[in-house]
Design a protein around this motif. Structure first.
Motif, PDB file in Angstrom:
ATOM      1  N   ARG A 178       0.839  -1.207   0.000  1.00 11.87           N
ATOM      2  CA  ARG A 178       0.000   0.000   0.000  1.00 11.87           C
ATOM      3  C   ARG A 178       0.874   1.257   0.000  1.00 11.87           C
ATOM      4  O   ARG A 178       0.627   2.206  -0.750  1.00 11.87           O
ATOM      5  N   ARG A 179       1.899   1.265   0.827  1.00 15.29           N
ATOM      6  CA  ARG A 179       2.791   2.420   0.915  1.00 15.29           C
ATOM      7  C   ARG A 179       3.504   2.653  -0.416  1.00 15.29           C
ATOM      8  O   ARG A 179       3.595   3.781  -0.906  1.00 15.29           O
ATOM      9  N   ARG A 180       3.990   1.597  -1.003  1.00 14.60           N
ATOM     10  CA  ARG A 180       4.733   1.718  -2.266  1.00 14.60           C
ATOM     11  C   ARG A 180       3.807   2.107  -3.423  1.00 14.60           C
ATOM     12  O   ARG A 180       4.190   2.886  -4.299  1.00 14.60           O
ATOM     13  N   PHE A 181       2.595   1.586  -3.418  1.00 15.86           N
ATOM     14  CA  PHE A 181       1.603   1.990  -4.420  1.00 15.86           C
ATOM     15  C   PHE A 181       1.321   3.485  -4.303  1.00 15.86           C
ATOM     16  O   PHE A 181       1.249   4.198  -5.315  1.00 15.86           O
ATOM     17  N   ALA A 182       1.171   3.984  -3.084  1.00 11.89           N
ATOM     18  CA  ALA A 182       0.897   5.415  -2.872  1.00 11.89           C
ATOM     19  C   ALA A 182       2.043   6.263  -3.414  1.00 11.89           C
ATOM     20  O   ALA A 182       1.802   7.307  -4.052  1.00 11.89           O
ATOM     21  N   ALA A 183       3.286   5.845  -3.193  1.00 11.16           N
ATOM     22  CA  ALA A 183       4.436   6.584  -3.716  1.00 11.16           C
ATOM     23  C   ALA A 183       4.434   6.570  -5.244  1.00 11.16           C
ATOM     24  O   ALA A 183       4.701   7.591  -5.896  1.00 11.16           O
ATOM     25  N   ASP A 184       4.117   5.422  -5.830  1.00 10.11           N
ATOM     26  CA  ASP A 184       4.020   5.287  -7.283  1.00 10.11           C
ATOM     27  C   ASP A 184       2.993   6.270  -7.832  1.00 10.11           C
ATOM     28  O   ASP A 184       3.263   7.023  -8.772  1.00 10.11           O
ATOM     29  N   GLN A 185       1.819   6.273  -7.239  1.00 10.10           N
ATOM     30  CA  GLN A 185       0.741   7.114  -7.744  1.00 10.10           C
ATOM     31  C   GLN A 185       1.015   8.601  -7.514  1.00 10.10           C
ATOM     32  O   GLN A 185       0.642   9.440  -8.345  1.00 10.10           O
ATOM     33  N   ALA A 186       1.662   8.941  -6.417  1.00 14.45           N
ATOM     34  CA  ALA A 186       1.992  10.343  -6.152  1.00 14.45           C
ATOM     35  C   ALA A 186       2.958  10.868  -7.210  1.00 14.45           C
ATOM     36  O   ALA A 186       2.777  11.981  -7.733  1.00 14.45           O
ATOM     37  N   ALA A 187       3.986  10.091  -7.540  1.00 14.56           N
ATOM     38  CA  ALA A 187       4.952  10.522  -8.564  1.00 14.56           C
ATOM     39  C   ALA A 187       4.274  10.647  -9.924  1.00 14.56           C
ATOM     40  O   ALA A 187       4.508  11.617 -10.658  1.00 14.56           O
ATOM     41  N   ARG A 188       3.423   9.695 -10.254  1.00 11.04           N
ATOM     42  CA  ARG A 188       2.728   9.751 -11.540  1.00 11.04           C
ATOM     43  C   ARG A 188       1.712  10.888 -11.572  1.00 11.04           C
ATOM     44  O   ARG A 188       1.566  11.566 -12.585  1.00 11.04           O
ATOM     45  N   GLY A 189       1.018  11.104 -10.478  1.00 12.86           N
ATOM     46  CA  GLY A 189       0.042  12.193 -10.419  1.00 12.86           C
ATOM     47  C   GLY A 189       0.694  13.553 -10.579  1.00 12.86           C
ATOM     48  O   GLY A 189       0.105  14.467 -11.161  1.00 12.86           O
ATOM     49  N   ALA A 190       1.911  13.688 -10.093  1.00  8.10           N
ATOM     50  CA  ALA A 190       2.646  14.951 -10.211  1.00  8.10           C
ATOM     51  C   ALA A 190       3.365  15.065 -11.560  1.00  8.10           C
ATOM     52  O   ALA A 190       3.945  16.101 -11.856  1.00  8.10           O
ATOM     53  N   ARG A 191       3.336  13.990 -12.340  1.00  9.16           N
ATOM     54  CA  ARG A 191       4.068  13.928 -13.617  1.00  9.16           C
ATOM     55  C   ARG A 191       5.537  14.304 -13.413  1.00  9.16           C
ATOM     56  O   ARG A 191       6.143  15.000 -14.217  1.00  9.16           O
ATOM     57  N   TRP A 237       8.823  13.007 -13.680  1.00 10.01           N
ATOM     58  CA  TRP A 237       9.510  11.885 -14.334  1.00 10.01           C
ATOM     59  C   TRP A 237      10.707  11.386 -13.540  1.00 10.01           C
ATOM     60  O   TRP A 237      10.866  10.166 -13.398  1.00 10.01           O
ATOM     61  N   PRO A 238      11.579  12.268 -13.002  1.00 14.82           N
ATOM     62  CA  PRO A 238      12.686  11.746 -12.202  1.00 14.82           C
ATOM     63  C   PRO A 238      12.199  10.989 -10.961  1.00 14.82           C
ATOM     64  O   PRO A 238      12.759   9.947 -10.609  1.00 14.82           O
ATOM     65  N   ALA A 239      11.151  11.488 -10.319  1.00 11.70           N
ATOM     66  CA  ALA A 239      10.605  10.793  -9.147  1.00 11.70           C
ATOM     67  C   ALA A 239      10.004   9.453  -9.563  1.00 11.70           C
ATOM     68  O   ALA A 239      10.153   8.456  -8.853  1.00 11.70           O
ATOM     69  N   MET A 240       9.330   9.410 -10.711  1.00 15.29           N
ATOM     70  CA  MET A 240       8.760   8.146 -11.189  1.00 15.29           C
ATOM     71  C   MET A 240       9.863   7.120 -11.404  1.00 15.29           C
ATOM     72  O   MET A 240       9.720   5.965 -10.985  1.00 15.29           O
ATOM     73  N   ASP A 241      10.945   7.547 -12.050  1.00 17.11           N
ATOM     74  CA  ASP A 241      12.062   6.622 -12.289  1.00 17.11           C
ATOM     75  C   ASP A 241      12.638   6.119 -10.970  1.00 17.11           C
ATOM     76  O   ASP A 241      12.923   4.927 -10.827  1.00 17.11           O
TER      77      ASP A 241
END
Length: 168
Positions: free
Chosen positions: A18-31, A33-37
């Motif tokens: 759940r925690r890791r999913f939230a981090a994934d979605q936060a980076a993608r929601g903010a667009r 790209w470095p955070a997503m990577d």
């Protein structure tokens, strides 16, 4: 010690997913790209370790939400295609045992195939057109039977999915 019992290992796994999913979605929601990577790399390394230690997260252990989170982490492990292929193999076995969702297997199958330069089977993977204003599906194998394959794994008809993907 606060007297609270330690979480059951499956509960701890579900919480970390759940925690890791939230981090994934936060980076993608903010667009971002470095955070997503960065998040994808961290999540991939963690999921590889978790899977090596305990196998694919089972529905019986992490529930539907946790299973969705595990699938999404594998789906976003594009920088490690070998691990994505291993995750697909394990997820496929879990689906056969009733411990994972067939739609997750379909989505990851398409992702692995597209990343390997093969046509997808379920029509779930899209790419932006060069002008970046529209999306289109990656090539689809045997498009005449696409909706039959999608229905077999619980996915909606492709025309409905396609409208949503194109913003309609």
């Amino acid at each position: 010690m606060d007297g609270a019992p330690a979480p059951h290992p499956a509960q701890a796994l579900a919480a970390e997913l759940r925690r890791r999913f939230a981090a994934d979605q936060a980076a993608r929601g903010a667009r971002d790209w470095p955070a997503m990577d960065r998040v994808d790399a961290e999540n991939t390394a963690w999921l590889k370790s978790a899977v090596a230690a305990g196998g694919w997260p089972r529905l019986a252990d992490v529930g539907r939400e946790g299973a969705t989170h595990a699938w999404l982490l594998a789906q976003h492990a594009d920088a490690d295609p070998g691990f994505q292929e291993e995750a697909l193999r394990l997820l496929t076995a879990a689906v056969a045992a009733g411990e994972a969702l067939p739609e997750h297997q379909a989505l990851l199958t398409d992702r692995v195939r597209v990343n390997a330069g093969q046509p997808q089977l379920y029509g779930t993977q899209y790419a932006g057109d060069p002008d970046s204003t529209r999306v289109r599906p990656h090539p689809i194998e045997d498009p005449e039977r696409l909706d039959e394959r999608r229905a077999a794994v619980g996915l909606e008809p492709h025309a409905v999915y396609d409208r949503r993907m194109r913003g309609g």
